[in-house]
Scaffold this motif. Structure first.
Motif, PDB file in Angstrom:
ATOM      1  N   ASP A  15       0.810  -1.221   0.000  1.00 14.64           N
ATOM      2  CA  ASP A  15       0.000   0.000   0.000  1.00 14.64           C
ATOM      3  C   ASP A  15       0.842   1.270   0.000  1.00 14.64           C
ATOM      4  O   ASP A  15       0.338   2.354  -0.291  1.00 14.64           O
ATOM      5  CB  ASP A  15      -0.927   0.012   1.217  1.00 14.64           C
ATOM      6  N   ALA A  16       2.120   1.154   0.342  1.00 18.41           N
ATOM      7  CA  ALA A  16       2.980   2.334   0.394  1.00 18.41           C
ATOM      8  C   ALA A  16       3.493   2.748  -0.981  1.00 18.41           C
ATOM      9  O   ALA A  16       4.062   3.830  -1.124  1.00 18.41           O
ATOM     10  CB  ALA A  16       4.155   2.087   1.336  1.00 18.41           C
ATOM     11  N   PHE A  17       3.285   1.894  -2.001  1.00 21.54           N
ATOM     12  CA  PHE A  17       3.856   2.158  -3.315  1.00 21.54           C
ATOM     13  C   PHE A  17       2.806   1.949  -4.392  1.00 21.54           C
ATOM     14  O   PHE A  17       2.139   0.916  -4.441  1.00 21.54           O
ATOM     15  CB  PHE A  17       5.058   1.243  -3.570  1.00 21.54           C
ATOM     16  N   ALA A  18       2.671   2.931  -5.257  1.00 19.72           N
ATOM     17  CA  ALA A  18       1.665   2.842  -6.311  1.00 19.72           C
ATOM     18  C   ALA A  18       1.878   1.615  -7.181  1.00 19.72           C
ATOM     19  O   ALA A  18       0.926   0.950  -7.585  1.00 19.72           O
ATOM     20  CB  ALA A  18       1.699   4.119  -7.155  1.00 19.72           C
ATOM     21  N   GLY A 206       7.743  10.258   1.401  1.00 23.09           N
ATOM     22  CA  GLY A 206       6.808  11.014   0.602  1.00 23.09           C
ATOM     23  C   GLY A 206       7.196  11.087  -0.856  1.00 23.09           C
ATOM     24  O   GLY A 206       8.191  10.510  -1.302  1.00 23.09           O
ATOM     25  N   SER A 207       6.399  11.814  -1.620  1.00 25.12           N
ATOM     26  CA  SER A 207       6.678  12.025  -3.043  1.00 25.12           C
ATOM     27  C   SER A 207       6.374  13.480  -3.400  1.00 25.12           C
ATOM     28  O   SER A 207       7.282  14.307  -3.439  1.00 25.12           O
ATOM     29  CB  SER A 207       5.861  11.053  -3.905  1.00 25.12           C
ATOM     30  N   ASP A 250      -1.322  11.154   4.544  1.00 20.29           N
ATOM     31  CA  ASP A 250      -1.673  10.068   5.464  1.00 20.29           C
ATOM     32  C   ASP A 250      -1.668   8.712   4.760  1.00 20.29           C
ATOM     33  O   ASP A 250      -2.582   7.909   4.909  1.00 20.29           O
ATOM     34  CB  ASP A 250      -3.056  10.326   6.085  1.00 20.29           C
ATOM     35  N   GLY A 251      -0.624   8.455   4.007  1.00 18.76           N
ATOM     36  CA  GLY A 251      -0.532   7.194   3.282  1.00 18.76           C
ATOM     37  C   GLY A 251      -0.260   6.014   4.203  1.00 18.76           C
ATOM     38  O   GLY A 251       0.246   6.160   5.318  1.00 18.76           O
ATOM     39  N   LEU A 252      -0.613   4.821   3.730  1.00 20.36           N
ATOM     40  CA  LEU A 252      -0.340   3.603   4.499  1.00 20.36           C
ATOM     41  C   LEU A 252       1.142   3.268   4.366  1.00 20.36           C
ATOM     42  O   LEU A 252       1.614   2.914   3.285  1.00 20.36           O
ATOM     43  CB  LEU A 252      -1.178   2.432   3.978  1.00 20.36           C
ATOM     44  N   GLY A 253       1.875   3.397   5.451  1.00 22.92           N
ATOM     45  CA  GLY A 253       3.307   3.117   5.410  1.00 22.92           C
ATOM     46  C   GLY A 253       4.125   4.296   4.930  1.00 22.92           C
ATOM     47  O   GLY A 253       5.335   4.167   4.736  1.00 22.92           O
ATOM     48  N   ALA A 254       3.496   5.459   4.735  1.00 25.22           N
ATOM     49  CA  ALA A 254       4.236   6.658   4.340  1.00 25.22           C
ATOM     50  C   ALA A 254       4.851   7.280   5.589  1.00 25.22           C
ATOM     51  O   ALA A 254       4.138   7.730   6.474  1.00 25.22           O
ATOM     52  CB  ALA A 254       3.317   7.649   3.640  1.00 25.22           C
ATOM     53  N   CYS A 255       6.161   7.296   5.665  1.00 30.54           N
ATOM     54  CA  CYS A 255       6.853   7.705   6.887  1.00 30.54           C
ATOM     55  C   CYS A 255       6.594   9.172   7.202  1.00 30.54           C
ATOM     56  O   CYS A 255       6.728  10.044   6.345  1.00 30.54           O
ATOM     57  CB  CYS A 255       8.339   7.461   6.720  1.00 30.54           C
ATOM     58  N   GLY A 334       0.341  10.240  -1.260  1.00 34.55           N
ATOM     59  CA  GLY A 334       0.115   9.142  -0.325  1.00 34.55           C
ATOM     60  C   GLY A 334       1.022   7.948  -0.539  1.00 34.55           C
ATOM     61  O   GLY A 334       0.876   6.931   0.150  1.00 34.55           O
ATOM     62  N   HIS A 335       1.967   8.052  -1.465  1.00 32.64           N
ATOM     63  CA  HIS A 335       2.873   6.947  -1.774  1.00 32.64           C
ATOM     64  C   HIS A 335       4.304   7.463  -1.896  1.00 32.64           C
ATOM     65  O   HIS A 335       4.546   8.664  -1.961  1.00 32.64           O
ATOM     66  CB  HIS A 335       2.457   6.262  -3.081  1.00 32.64           C
ATOM     67  N   GLY A 336       5.246   6.533  -1.943  1.00 37.88           N
ATOM     68  CA  GLY A 336       6.638   6.899  -2.121  1.00 37.88           C
ATOM     69  C   GLY A 336       6.908   7.406  -3.527  1.00 37.88           C
ATOM     70  O   GLY A 336       6.133   7.161  -4.462  1.00 37.88           O
ATOM     71  N   GLN A 337       8.004   8.121  -3.677  1.00 40.79           N
ATOM     72  CA  GLN A 337       8.435   8.623  -4.985  1.00 40.79           C
ATOM     73  C   GLN A 337       9.081   7.481  -5.756  1.00 40.79           C
ATOM     74  O   GLN A 337      10.065   6.893  -5.309  1.00 40.79           O
ATOM     75  CB  GLN A 337       9.440   9.759  -4.800  1.00 40.79           C
TER      76      GLN A 337
END
Length: 484
Positions: A15-18, A206-207, A250-255, A334-337
């Motif tokens: 869930d942290a990555f698209a 984040g991204s 507020d992403g899932l697993g987004a630090c 909401g996801h990593g870059q």
């Protein structure tokens, strides 16, 4: 027992990555076009273009070195000679942003952590989530005895504290680089043949936040980059970084915290192509390129992403004014870059990631691998080895206000056996058999980092370090402490 705050929905690391969660790429809203225009407004376009050209020239040279050296480009440091090796490799560590610290925990002890984790999972098999669900490789576990023991191991704490010496800050900044907060992350036991946990090149933290004034803009982290003075950007300034907001969605697993280094402790023998880590070992240049790429576009499309004519500086033009788009290549709220290949490999072509993402050298149980919080990294697409590739994710987090506030929420989650506040929610380990209690956490440093006892400012601490110590203790419900 404290009542934990409402958690996020259930999920897993995908869930942290698209790319892992199956999201389709869609154009960003128009406000991101306006945001990009605001970032370069008032700056000399000629200076921004010149800075881009200087960057491309440096990348071309540095990429050749990386491709030639491969894993040998990554500094290896011996825990048995930690102080001297850190001093000798300091310049290279700043440049690469990644290191292997060897022999931090005795090999037999570190390998024993894996046995403990497997026993814990076996006792709680029906209650333990992981990705992928049908054959877990990354477990939604945060509070096993092995994880707590590794995070608090004196050798690891010593290593983390000394690694923080690679960072610096203004003495008045409310940051203490000598005191650590704990960030409870997951663990991986990746089995031979696995191809599901195929996470491509990405940055954590984040991204879209890297361009947002309410994100990293709060700390003015990247201001020189957008002003056409990327050489003035200091990737190791903790004062600016500590103020950044890296999870606006507020992403899932987004630090949501300042992880100066991300890292993992190996609990198995792992070689390149055996389910291990790959990195782009140019922490500053990789970040600068990612930040500037959305402001430039090719004149002519590529015959191939690596063609000389496509990569040539004269083929790239600044897209200001009416030509500006909302594109932030690889960024999804909401996801990593992410740094995907794209249909023609042209999203981030000058990084040449197909040949510059290098494997971490062979590691043994007890070796600790760290990389800068902006570092571009990935994992092997396929684990082609014959034994497991297993690690405990353990980052390095200094004492800041953001980290202290997270620590208090995490303390509630720990006492209740729930996932930490950044991670997917659900019952977590609340009903797990043999889950450790707070009495298991030993040692002053770990207990402070877990919010179980007050921080103590050193007698020679800066004014900023003393201030953040007092604030962190107030946030945690303790009185402030200072060494006599």
């Amino acid at each position: 027992m404290p009542t934990p705050s409402a958690g996020k929905r259930e999920g897993d690391i995908s869930d942290a990555f698209a790319s892992l969660s199956g999201l389709n790429s869609t154009p960003l809203p128009d406000r991101y076009r306006q945001l990009k225009l605001s970032l370069v407004a008032g700056h000399d376009e000629t200076a921004i273009v010149a800075s881009w050209q200087r960057l491309l020239a440096e990348l071309r040279t540095e990429n050749e070195t990386i491709a030639r050296l491969g894993p040998d480009v990554i500094p290896s440091i011996r825990y048995s000679n930690l102080d001297e090796d850190l001093a000798v490799h300091k310049e290279e560590l700043h440049k690469r942003g990644v290191a292997v610290v060897r022999g931090v925990i005795p090999e037999a002890e570190a390998r024993g952590y894996k046995d403990q984790v497997e026993a814990y999972v076996a006792k709680n098999k029906d209650k333990t989530r992981g990705f992928p669900p049908e054959n877990p490789q990354v477990y939604e576990l945060y509070w096993s005895a092995a994880q707590l023991a590794a995070r608090g191991h004196p050798n690891l704490v010593d290593t983390q504290t000394k690694l923080m010496g690679l960072w610096h800050t203004d003495p008045s900044a409310p940051v203490d680089l000598t005191q650590l907060t704990t960030y409870a992350d997951r663990l991986r036991i990746r089995l031979p043949g696995d191809a599901r946990f195929a996470l491509g090149p990405h940055q954590d933290g984040g991204s879209v936040e890297r361009w947002e004034p309410r994100g990293y803009g709060v700390g003015h982290v990247y201001d020189p980059v957008f002003a056409g003075k990327w050489e003035d950007y200091d990737a190791w300034d903790a004062g600016h970084r500590a103020a950044a907001v890296c999870d606006l969605h507020d992403g899932l697993g987004a630090c949501s915290v300042f992880r100066a280094f991300q890292g993992w402790m190996s609990i198995s023998h792992v070689r390149p192509r055996q389910g291990t880590l790959l990195v782009y070992p140019l922490a500053k240049l990789g970040t600068v390129y990612a930040l500037l790429r959305p402001f430039f576009a090719p004149v002519k499309p590529p015959a191939s992403a690596s063609s000389e004519s496509f990569l040539a500086p004269e083929n790239w033009v600044f897209t200001g004014g009416a030509a500006m788009t909302s594109d932030l290549q690889g960024a999804t709220p909401g996801h990593g870059q992410e740094f995907p290949d794209g249909p023609d490999g042209s999203l981030h072509p000058h990084l040449e990631l197909a040949r510059t993402m290098v494997h971490v050298p062979q590691v043994s149980p007890g070796d600790y691998v760290v990389w800068h919080c902006d570092g571009i990294h990935a994992v092997d697409k396929v684990h082609s080895g014959t034994s497991d590739s297993s690690v405990l994710y353990i980052p390095v987090c200094p004492l800041t206000e953001v980290n202290a506030r997270h620590m208090v929420r995490q303390r509630e989650a720990f006492l209740a056996g729930l996932p930490g506040p950044d991670f997917p929610g659900g019952p977590g380990e609340s009903a797990h058999a043999e889950r450790p209690t707070a009495n298991f956490v030993k040692g002053d440093v770990q207990r402070r980092g877990m919010g179980l006892q007050p921080f103590v400012a050193g007698s020679e601490a800066s004014s900023g370090a003393k201030a953040i110590t007092a604030l962190a203790n107030s946030i945690s419900g303790f009185e402030s402490k200072e060494e006599s």
